[in-house]
Write a protein that holds these residues in place. Structure first.
Motif, PDB file in Angstrom:
ATOM      1  N   GLY A 241      53.623  14.311 -14.204  1.00 22.39           N
ATOM      2  CA  GLY A 241      53.596  15.276 -15.291  1.00 22.39           C
ATOM      3  C   GLY A 241      52.345  15.222 -16.136  1.00 22.39           C
ATOM      4  N   SER A 242      51.360  14.437 -15.716  1.00 19.56           N
ATOM      5  CA  SER A 242      50.148  14.275 -16.515  1.00 19.56           C
ATOM      6  C   SER A 242      49.055  15.229 -16.063  1.00 19.56           C
ATOM      7  N   VAL A 243      48.113  15.520 -16.964  1.00 17.30           N
ATOM      8  CA  VAL A 243      46.956  16.335 -16.627  1.00 17.30           C
ATOM      9  C   VAL A 243      46.069  15.544 -15.672  1.00 17.30           C
ATOM     10  N   SER A 244      45.489  16.219 -14.684  1.00 19.97           N
ATOM     11  CA  SER A 244      44.722  15.539 -13.647  1.00 19.97           C
ATOM     12  C   SER A 244      43.459  14.882 -14.197  1.00 19.97           C
ATOM     13  N   THR A 245      43.220  13.627 -13.778  1.00 17.54           N
ATOM     14  CA  THR A 245      42.022  12.888 -14.156  1.00 17.54           C
ATOM     15  C   THR A 245      41.516  12.091 -12.952  1.00 17.54           C
ATOM     16  N   SER A 246      40.399  11.399 -13.162  1.00 20.55           N
ATOM     17  CA  SER A 246      39.818  10.579 -12.095  1.00 20.55           C
ATOM     18  C   SER A 246      40.402   9.174 -12.057  1.00 20.55           C
ATOM     19  N   GLY A 247      40.834   8.673 -13.203  1.00 15.64           N
ATOM     20  CA  GLY A 247      41.280   7.284 -13.280  1.00 15.64           C
ATOM     21  C   GLY A 247      40.137   6.300 -13.391  1.00 15.64           C
ATOM     22  N   LEU A 248      38.895   6.793 -13.524  1.00 15.44           N
ATOM     23  CA  LEU A 248      37.730   5.901 -13.545  1.00 15.44           C
ATOM     24  C   LEU A 248      37.567   5.177 -14.878  1.00 15.44           C
ATOM     25  N   ALA A 249      37.951   5.816 -15.976  1.00 16.39           N
ATOM     26  CA  ALA A 249      37.748   5.221 -17.294  1.00 16.39           C
ATOM     27  C   ALA A 249      38.543   3.925 -17.413  1.00 16.39           C
ATOM     28  N   GLY A 250      37.851   2.823 -17.655  1.00 12.70           N
ATOM     29  CA  GLY A 250      38.516   1.524 -17.713  1.00 12.70           C
ATOM     30  C   GLY A 250      38.969   1.046 -16.353  1.00 12.70           C
ATOM     31  N   GLY A 251      38.452   1.657 -15.279  1.00 17.00           N
ATOM     32  CA  GLY A 251      38.968   1.376 -13.940  1.00 17.00           C
ATOM     33  C   GLY A 251      38.433   0.133 -13.283  1.00 17.00           C
ATOM     34  N   ALA A 252      37.287  -0.386 -13.709  1.00 12.36           N
ATOM     35  CA  ALA A 252      36.724  -1.578 -13.071  1.00 12.36           C
ATOM     36  C   ALA A 252      37.431  -2.812 -13.614  1.00 12.36           C
ATOM     37  N   ASN A 253      38.119  -3.522 -12.756  1.00 12.50           N
ATOM     38  CA  ASN A 253      38.876  -4.689 -13.193  1.00 12.50           C
ATOM     39  C   ASN A 253      38.655  -5.808 -12.182  1.00 12.50           C
ATOM     40  N   ALA A 254      37.536  -6.478 -12.310  1.00 14.41           N
ATOM     41  CA  ALA A 254      37.156  -7.496 -11.328  1.00 14.41           C
ATOM     42  C   ALA A 254      38.115  -8.675 -11.313  1.00 14.41           C
ATOM     43  N   ALA A 255      38.848  -8.876 -12.391  1.00 16.21           N
ATOM     44  CA  ALA A 255      39.731 -10.040 -12.478  1.00 16.21           C
ATOM     45  C   ALA A 255      40.822 -10.018 -11.413  1.00 16.21           C
ATOM     46  N   VAL A 256      41.217  -8.842 -10.959  1.00 12.97           N
ATOM     47  CA  VAL A 256      42.264  -8.766  -9.929  1.00 12.97           C
ATOM     48  C   VAL A 256      41.670  -8.403  -8.570  1.00 12.97           C
TER      49      VAL A 256
ATOM     50  N   PRO B 260      37.844   0.557 -21.844  1.00 16.48           N
ATOM     51  CA  PRO B 260      38.743   1.720 -21.954  1.00 16.48           C
ATOM     52  C   PRO B 260      37.970   2.997 -22.285  1.00 16.48           C
ATOM     53  N   ASN B 261      38.413   4.106 -21.715  1.00  7.29           N
ATOM     54  CA  ASN B 261      37.811   5.423 -21.932  1.00  7.29           C
ATOM     55  C   ASN B 261      36.297   5.408 -21.728  1.00  7.29           C
ATOM     56  N   THR B 262      35.836   4.595 -20.804  1.00  7.31           N
ATOM     57  CA  THR B 262      34.405   4.451 -20.572  1.00  7.31           C
ATOM     58  C   THR B 262      34.118   4.529 -19.078  1.00  7.31           C
ATOM     59  N   VAL B 263      33.032   5.202 -18.717  1.00  5.42           N
ATOM     60  CA  VAL B 263      32.624   5.323 -17.321  1.00  5.42           C
ATOM     61  C   VAL B 263      31.157   4.936 -17.185  1.00  5.42           C
ATOM     62  N   THR B 264      30.751   4.690 -15.952  1.00 10.95           N
ATOM     63  CA  THR B 264      29.346   4.457 -15.631  1.00 10.95           C
ATOM     64  C   THR B 264      28.784   5.735 -15.021  1.00 10.95           C
ATOM     65  N   ALA B 265      27.620   6.166 -15.471  1.00 11.24           N
ATOM     66  CA  ALA B 265      27.041   7.439 -15.027  1.00 11.24           C
ATOM     67  C   ALA B 265      25.739   7.220 -14.285  1.00 11.24           C
ATOM     68  N   GLN B 266      25.519   8.004 -13.261  1.00 11.12           N
ATOM     69  CA  GLN B 266      24.260   8.009 -12.516  1.00 11.12           C
ATOM     70  C   GLN B 266      23.820   9.461 -12.388  1.00 11.12           C
TER      71      GLN B 266
END
Length: 529
Positions: free
Chosen positions: A196-211, A359-365
């Motif tokens: 039921g959510s609006v479509s997104t990329s899931g990239l924001a806050g997505g890098a989680n090297a710990a796991v 959170p709410n942050t992405v890397t841009a190129q």
């Protein structure tokens, strides 16, 4: 006139309600006449009473007709009222977010504007199984990535959102201005039917090297749909029957229009089972963020079976007029048995986004893009349609990286870090396939897609799994789908896609080694309204 004559004349009208009133009047009429006695003269007082009853009858009849008219009008305006309700819901949600509490709002539209509103959409949901995949992601637009470009853990099974078509809803309308002129608009948003959510990329806050993975090993990827209220399109324009149409706003790139149009040029026109339909990078000329163009002005015109389209996306960057700009053109021919479309685009300082741990942050190129596309279709028989296409994408260094570095937010995300691509990377894409109408209810589609990347030297190439420089690589896809239509707007589908990579496009595994083959199988239900 006698009382009996008046009674008889009115009775001949066969009006039940009037007869009922006249029968009620019999008691007062009895002192002047009855049906067994000769008629008496009708008094002035009785004429007044009959007149009053007729006025009452006419008023009630008018109310009855008004109710009938409103009933018909309500049916005509049903979709419009739904649109108003949806807009009201969004308005309420926005107020709740801003003020902490939602309150009902009254949306007032004139009858004319209501009658010209249309609500439409697609609800598409299914189950998929994927090999060498990550976890199905609740934040990503489709729930899964079938192109093997991130988390490679094992076989995964889950719910896919939009296996054939992206789930969406929209509002569109037009107003006839007279003289062949019209004003029109369209607002369209993609969402996840599973959550039921609006479509997104899931990239924001997505890098989680710990796991050891991305976003807890979920399948996420860059997309042009980043949580905008109307993430697919938002436009308004004017048209003239002789001069064509001009529209303004967030709009499809011309190449995406060609690839993903209904009955268009993608042989397996299914989001999860065609690489050129799933990845916006093909419609975007090399970057998925470019598949929909913000702040764009588009001109379109049809001349018989020929079509001409031109688009310019305005960057709006102070001191750098060409930064973040986008120029596109398309010409084509659409006949009953044959169609061809040609398109090109030049995009400056467009983006590839990748995950960031914050959170709410992405890397841009940042990159420049130049692309060319040619697509063909041929209706060989009444049942068989053949389709083919070629696209060349060139990725090069951004023209205005100095100005790009001043951008702190993209699509509502904070920019954590950024880079500029250097060198040049070319991608050549070929596809070929067919649609066969087995029966009035069954349609079969097959397609072959080949994305070839010659050896290149570069840096900062965006997208998970893409090396900064590499040897020649090849990415082949084999797809098939069968659709069974329960009605004109409701169908079931089953499909698969095999992805085989080689050379410089081999994908690194989560553990040691590399992976060459990715399989996606799925079945689902699609309802259009």
């Amino acid at each position: 006139m006698s009382c009996q004559q008046a009674y008889s004349a009115l009775s001949q009208k066969n009006n039940t309600f009037m007869n009922f009133l006249l029968k009620l009047h019999d008691s007062s009429c009895a002192r002047y006449c009855n049906r067994d006695n000769p008629p008496l003269k009708y008094s002035t007082e009785d004429f007044h009473l009959v007149g009053q009853m007729m006025v009452i009858w006419l008023i009630l009849q008018s109310r009855f007709l008004a109710v009938k008219f409103l009933g018909v009008l309500t049916k005509m305006m049903k979709k419009s009222l739904i649109a108003v309700a949806i807009l009201g819901a969004f308005a309420g949600a926005a107020q709740a977010e801003d003020a902490g509490t939602a309150r009902p709002d009254v949306v007032s539209l004139s009858p004319i504007s209501q009658s010209e509103l249309n609500v439409y959409g697609i609800l598409d949901v299914g189950v998929a199984q994927m090999t060498n995949a990550g976890n199905f992601g609740s934040q990503f637009v489709t729930g899964a990535n079938p192109t093997g470009s991130n988390s490679r853990i094992g076989t995964s099974r889950g719910m896919m959102n939009g296996g054939e078509s992206q789930s969406r809803w929209g509002i569109k309308g037009s107003e006839d201005l007279g003289g062949g002129n019209k004003a029109f608009f369209r607002l369209e948003s993609a969402f996840s039917l599973g959550t039921g959510s609006v479509s997104t990329s899931g990239l924001a806050g997505g890098a989680n090297a710990a796991v050891g993975g991305i976003n807890n090993r979920a399948m996420i990827a860059d997309t042009a749909l980043n949580g905008q209220l109307f993430n697919r399109m938002a436009l308004v324009g004017l048209s003239n029957t002789d001069m064509g149409a001009v529209s303004f706003g967030r709009q499809y790139s011309l190449q995406l229009d060609i690839i993903a149009s209904t009955n268009g040029y993608d042989p397996v026109n299914a989001q999860m089972f065609s690489p050129i339909n799933f990845s916006g990078s093909y419609g975007g000329g090399g970057a998925t963020d470019n598949s929909r163009v913000d702040n764009a002005i588009k001109y379109s015109k049809k001349i018989g079976n020929f079509n001409v389209n031109a688009m310019y996306g305005m960057g709006g960057m102070a001191g750098a007029p060409s930064a973040r700009s986008n120029a596109q053109a398309n010409v084509g021919y659409e006949g009953d048995a044959f169609g061809v479309q040609l398109a090109m685009q030049q995009a400056n300082d467009t983006t590839n986004l990748s995950p960031n741990a914050l959170p709410n942050t992405v890397t841009a190129q940042y990159v420049n893009l130049t692309s060319y596309l040619a697509a063909l279709r041929y209706q060989a028989t009444e049942q068989l349609a053949l389709k083919a296409g070629y696209e060349r994408m060139q990725i090069s260094a951004p023209s205005n990286y100095g100005a790009d570095q001043g951008i702190g937010q993209l699509y509502g995300y904070n920019v954590g870090s950024m880079s500029a691509f250097t060198g040049q990377k070319n991608i050549n894409v070929f596809w070929l396939g067919a649609n066969y109408q087995v029966s009035s209810a069954v349609k079969a589609s097959v397609g072959f897609y080949d994305a070839q990347t010659p050896a290149y030297v570069g840096s900062g190439v965006g997208g998970a799994g893409q090396p900064a420089a590499g040897a020649t690589g090849d990415d082949k896809y084999y797809s098939a789908m069968v659709e069974y239509y329960l009605s004109k707007k409701t169908n079931l589908y089953a499909a698969f896609m095999l992805d085989k990579k080689s050379g410089g496009l081999l994908v690194s595994a989560t553990g040691p080694g590399s992976i060459a083959t990715f399989n996606t199988y799925g079945a689902g239900l699609r309802v259009q309204f």
